[in-house]
Design a protein around this motif. Structure first.
Motif, PDB file in Angstrom:
ATOM      1  N   LEU A   1       0.913  -1.348   0.036  1.00  0.00           N
ATOM      2  CA  LEU A   1      -0.132  -0.865  -0.240  1.00  0.00           C
ATOM      3  C   LEU A   1       1.032   1.245   0.018  1.00  0.00           C
ATOM      4  CD1 LEU A   1      -2.837  -1.054   2.740  1.00  0.00           C
ATOM      5  CD2 LEU A   1      -2.907  -0.589  -0.206  1.00  0.00           C
ATOM      6  N   ALA A   2       1.756   0.652   0.668  1.00  0.00           N
ATOM      7  CA  ALA A   2       2.657   2.653   0.783  1.00  0.00           C
ATOM      8  C   ALA A   2       3.130   2.593  -0.450  1.00  0.00           C
ATOM      9  CB  ALA A   2       3.742   2.264   2.021  1.00  0.00           C
ATOM     10  N   SER A   3       4.126   1.695  -0.751  1.00  0.00           N
ATOM     11  CA  SER A   3       4.781   1.507  -2.790  1.00  0.00           C
ATOM     12  C   SER A   3       4.223   1.588  -3.308  1.00  0.00           C
ATOM     13  CB  SER A   3       6.006   0.299  -2.537  1.00  0.00           C
ATOM     14  OG  SER A   3       5.542  -0.676  -2.445  1.00  0.00           O
ATOM     15  N   LYS A   4       3.188   1.394  -3.645  1.00  0.00           N
ATOM     16  CA  LYS A   4       1.964   1.105  -4.780  1.00  0.00           C
ATOM     17  C   LYS A   4       2.046  -0.592  -5.522  1.00  0.00           C
ATOM     18  CE  LYS A   4      -0.242   5.834  -5.118  1.00  0.00           C
ATOM     19  NZ  LYS A   4       0.255   5.646  -3.133  1.00  0.00           N
ATOM     20  N   LYS A   5       3.244  -1.280  -4.691  1.00  0.00           N
ATOM     21  CA  LYS A   5       3.876  -2.014  -5.375  1.00  0.00           C
ATOM     22  C   LYS A   5       3.620  -3.391  -4.507  1.00  0.00           C
ATOM     23  CE  LYS A   5       6.743   0.279  -8.765  1.00  0.00           C
ATOM     24  NZ  LYS A   5       5.767   0.009  -9.935  1.00  0.00           N
TER      25      LYS A   5
ATOM     26  N   THR B   1     -10.101 -11.543 -10.070  1.00  0.00           N
ATOM     27  CA  THR B   1     -10.087 -11.285  -9.170  1.00  0.00           C
ATOM     28  C   THR B   1      -8.373 -11.212  -8.503  1.00  0.00           C
ATOM     29  OG1 THR B   1     -11.506 -13.440  -8.496  1.00  0.00           O
ATOM     30  CG2 THR B   1      -9.611 -13.324  -7.502  1.00  0.00           C
ATOM     31  N   LEU B   2      -7.687 -11.412  -9.309  1.00  0.00           N
ATOM     32  CA  LEU B   2      -5.986 -10.549  -9.579  1.00  0.00           C
ATOM     33  C   LEU B   2      -6.090  -9.541  -9.627  1.00  0.00           C
ATOM     34  CD1 LEU B   2      -4.553 -13.976 -11.947  1.00  0.00           C
ATOM     35  CD2 LEU B   2      -4.538 -13.650  -8.955  1.00  0.00           C
ATOM     36  N   LEU B   3      -6.656  -8.935 -10.349  1.00  0.00           N
ATOM     37  CA  LEU B   3      -6.391  -7.595 -10.535  1.00  0.00           C
ATOM     38  C   LEU B   3      -6.999  -6.753  -8.512  1.00  0.00           C
ATOM     39  CD1 LEU B   3      -7.772  -6.907 -14.250  1.00  0.00           C
ATOM     40  CD2 LEU B   3      -5.640  -6.660 -13.397  1.00  0.00           C
ATOM     41  N   GLU B   4      -7.752  -7.558  -8.787  1.00  0.00           N
ATOM     42  CA  GLU B   4      -8.452  -7.017  -7.107  1.00  0.00           C
ATOM     43  C   GLU B   4      -7.209  -7.438  -6.717  1.00  0.00           C
ATOM     44  OE1 GLU B   4     -12.347  -8.949  -6.127  1.00  0.00           O
ATOM     45  OE2 GLU B   4     -13.019  -8.158  -8.279  1.00  0.00           O
ATOM     46  N   LYS B   5      -6.643  -8.177  -6.275  1.00  0.00           N
ATOM     47  CA  LYS B   5      -5.019  -8.315  -5.549  1.00  0.00           C
ATOM     48  C   LYS B   5      -4.307  -7.465  -5.505  1.00  0.00           C
ATOM     49  CE  LYS B   5      -7.035 -12.240  -3.567  1.00  0.00           C
ATOM     50  NZ  LYS B   5      -7.919 -12.381  -2.074  1.00  0.00           N
ATOM     51  N   GLN B   6      -4.186  -6.108  -6.362  1.00  0.00           N
ATOM     52  CA  GLN B   6      -3.294  -5.182  -6.704  1.00  0.00           C
ATOM     53  C   GLN B   6      -1.728  -5.728  -7.213  1.00  0.00           C
ATOM     54  OE1 GLN B   6      -4.147  -2.063  -6.431  1.00  0.00           O
ATOM     55  NE2 GLN B   6      -5.557  -2.820  -5.727  1.00  0.00           N
ATOM     56  N   VAL B   7      -1.804  -7.444  -8.002  1.00  0.00           N
ATOM     57  CA  VAL B   7      -1.035  -7.796  -8.658  1.00  0.00           C
ATOM     58  C   VAL B   7      -0.213  -6.418  -9.912  1.00  0.00           C
ATOM     59  CG1 VAL B   7      -1.560 -10.049  -8.415  1.00  0.00           C
ATOM     60  CG2 VAL B   7      -2.184  -8.584 -10.233  1.00  0.00           C
ATOM     61  N   ASP B   8       1.471  -6.210  -9.816  1.00  0.00           N
ATOM     62  CA  ASP B   8       1.302  -5.959 -10.414  1.00  0.00           C
ATOM     63  C   ASP B   8       1.729  -5.858 -11.874  1.00  0.00           C
ATOM     64  OD1 ASP B   8       2.307  -4.503  -7.959  1.00  0.00           O
ATOM     65  OD2 ASP B   8       4.107  -5.615  -7.761  1.00  0.00           O
ATOM     66  N   GLY B   9       1.315  -6.971 -11.865  1.00  0.00           N
ATOM     67  CA  GLY B   9       1.168  -7.879 -13.724  1.00  0.00           C
ATOM     68  C   GLY B   9       0.299  -8.783 -13.996  1.00  0.00           C
TER      69      GLY B   9
ATOM     70  N   LYS C   1      10.078  -5.953 -17.380  1.00  0.00           N
ATOM     71  CA  LYS C   1      10.883  -5.315 -19.079  1.00  0.00           C
ATOM     72  C   LYS C   1       9.277  -4.287 -18.778  1.00  0.00           C
ATOM     73  CE  LYS C   1      13.900  -7.094 -22.026  1.00  0.00           C
ATOM     74  NZ  LYS C   1      14.493  -7.131 -23.083  1.00  0.00           N
ATOM     75  N   LEU C   2       7.795  -4.279 -18.855  1.00  0.00           N
ATOM     76  CA  LEU C   2       7.085  -4.250 -18.924  1.00  0.00           C
ATOM     77  C   LEU C   2       6.622  -3.272 -17.766  1.00  0.00           C
ATOM     78  CD1 LEU C   2       4.825  -5.902 -20.765  1.00  0.00           C
ATOM     79  CD2 LEU C   2       5.284  -3.608 -21.784  1.00  0.00           C
ATOM     80  N   MET C   3       6.449  -3.916 -16.315  1.00  0.00           N
ATOM     81  CA  MET C   3       6.256  -3.909 -15.251  1.00  0.00           C
ATOM     82  C   MET C   3       7.291  -2.389 -14.764  1.00  0.00           C
ATOM     83  SD  MET C   3       5.326  -6.988 -13.152  1.00  0.00           S
ATOM     84  CE  MET C   3       6.723  -8.173 -13.153  1.00  0.00           C
ATOM     85  N   LYS C   4       8.812  -2.665 -14.855  1.00  0.00           N
ATOM     86  CA  LYS C   4       9.626  -1.657 -14.844  1.00  0.00           C
ATOM     87  C   LYS C   4       9.653  -0.784 -15.884  1.00  0.00           C
ATOM     88  CE  LYS C   4      13.074  -4.833 -12.125  1.00  0.00           C
ATOM     89  NZ  LYS C   4      12.178  -5.147 -11.134  1.00  0.00           N
ATOM     90  N   LYS C   5       8.691  -0.452 -16.553  1.00  0.00           N
ATOM     91  CA  LYS C   5       8.455   0.206 -17.904  1.00  0.00           C
ATOM     92  C   LYS C   5      10.506   0.269 -18.576  1.00  0.00           C
ATOM     93  CE  LYS C   5       4.853   3.598 -15.724  1.00  0.00           C
ATOM     94  NZ  LYS C   5       4.494   2.366 -14.892  1.00  0.00           N
ATOM     95  N   GLU C   6      10.484  -0.608 -18.929  1.00  0.00           N
ATOM     96  CA  GLU C   6      11.949  -0.828 -19.305  1.00  0.00           C
ATOM     97  C   GLU C   6      10.984  -0.554 -20.923  1.00  0.00           C
ATOM     98  OE1 GLU C   6      14.433  -4.262 -18.416  1.00  0.00           O
ATOM     99  OE2 GLU C   6      14.244  -3.451 -16.071  1.00  0.00           O
ATOM    100  N   PRO C   7      12.303   0.152 -22.102  1.00  0.00           N
ATOM    101  CA  PRO C   7      11.774  -0.392 -23.702  1.00  0.00           C
ATOM    102  C   PRO C   7      11.984  -1.932 -23.817  1.00  0.00           C
ATOM    103  CG  PRO C   7      14.282   0.474 -23.375  1.00  0.00           C
ATOM    104  CD  PRO C   7      13.651   0.349 -21.888  1.00  0.00           C
ATOM    105  N   VAL C   8      10.751  -2.090 -25.000  1.00  0.00           N
ATOM    106  CA  VAL C   8      10.211  -3.543 -25.349  1.00  0.00           C
ATOM    107  C   VAL C   8      10.779  -3.289 -27.086  1.00  0.00           C
ATOM    108  CG1 VAL C   8       8.677  -5.629 -25.708  1.00  0.00           C
ATOM    109  CG2 VAL C   8       9.422  -4.160 -23.399  1.00  0.00           C
TER     110      VAL C   8
END
Length: 333
Positions: free
Chosen positions: A55-59, A111-119, A306-313
């Protein structure tokens, strides 16, 4: 009672901010202080609250994985590849079985998106408009061993049509012209329809008349191979070779041929696509076109990081190579 960060700070004689820095591996802590904090954590049995940290880090450092059939050995290889790369990048994994049913897939995704998964990594069948609507989120999504019709969602897979084409070409090159197919669902764009298209293209390019009667649809499982072979064995002009869309159906076909008192490959050749472990355990060993299942999982997870870390793809739609594995179930006629 639950041990809190306040308890650890009091036990170690430091501030809560210092404990937080130690728990989060912040380098700006003196080694002696770090040692005191870890000793206090061990004495008290403190476990950091991952939910609060998220919750604090949003990750949450967690990814969701939707798998069609957890009992299928093919998917277990994919998951092994996913997990190895997830561990390398310090991500946890929530694995959900969907039974390849659309309603359950949508429910599990939400359900997974509600669990706040990062990807999210999704393995399934048809990617419908409802799936795409569920994917409309700020969380990165990668299709694994799956593709959408328009190739707009990042994905990692093989060329299923080409894999089937190569398998059927092997039969043709061994002299077979009467070739049956045990297909997956033709509503399934990859394991079903694409492999059916590959079969049909190879047949027609060789100048062999295409016969719908020589294509039967199965459900990818061993029993479908057994049942479907009974149909082919009763044909007056039965095939001399069978292409099965999956190894599991091919193994069922081999056993049905043997149960009828015939031999593989002398009386009927069999080839398929996938290369699960059972392909080399059955007798005769099954010739098949191998999917790099572990690599599909590993590359999918790396693309997701890469997508989660916003690295170039450079290329979000990855097509991995397949390989023909010749064993003992195909022979010249």
């Amino acid at each position: 009672m639950t041990v809190t960060i306040y308890d650890v700070a009091r036990e170690a004689g430091v501030s809560m901010a210092t404990v937080s820095r130690v728990v989060n591996n912040n380098p700006n802590v003196k080694p002696q202080t770090r040692k005191k904090v870890f000793e206090a954590i061990e004495r008290l049995g403190y476990r950091p609250n991952a939910v609060a940290r998220g919750l604090a880090s949003k990750k949450t450092t967690t990814v969701g994985v939707v798998i069609p059939d957890i009992s299928n050995t093919m998917y277990s290889e994919v998951v092994r590849g996913i997990e190895d790369i997830a561990n390398m990048y310090h991500y946890n994994m929530i694995l959900c079985n969907s039974d390849k049913k659309k309603d359950k897939e949508i429910r599990v995704i939400n359900t997974l998106l509600e669990k706040q998964v990062d990807g999210l990594l999704f393995m399934g069948g048809v990617v419908t408009d409802e799936h795409i609507e569920a994917f409309r989120t700020s969380v990165p999504i990668v299709l694994c061993a799956t593709t959408d019709a328009n190739r707009v969602i990042p994905s990692v897979d093989i060329d299923h049509e080409a894999a089937a084409y190569d398998a059927v070409k092997v039969l043709i090159e061994h002299g077979h012209r009467n070739i049956g197919m045990i297909s997956g669902s033709l509503q399934d764009p990859s394991n079903g329809f694409a492999r059916y298209q590959g079969y049909k293209r190879a047949i027609e390019e060789a100048g062999i008349p295409f016969r719908e009667s020589h294509v039967r649809v199965g459900n990818y499982r061993y029993e479908a191979g057994l049942d479907t072979m009974e149909y082919f064995l009763q044909l007056p002009d039965r095939p001399t070779a069978i292409f099965a869309a999956t190894d599991e159906m091919a193994i069922g076909a081999i056993h049905a041929i043997q149960d009828a008192g015939l031999r593989v490959p002398e009386d009927m050749a069999v080839i398929s696509v996938d290369n699960v472990r059972m392909a080399s355990m059955v007798r005769p060993q099954l010739s098949t076109v191998a999917q790099p299942m572990y690599d599909i999982g590993a590359v999918s997870m790396r693309l997701l990081t890469k997508l989660m870390k916003k690295e170039p793809v450079s290329n979000p739609v990855v097509v991995l190579p397949h390989e023909t594995i010749m064993r003992k179930s195909v022979a010249h006629i």
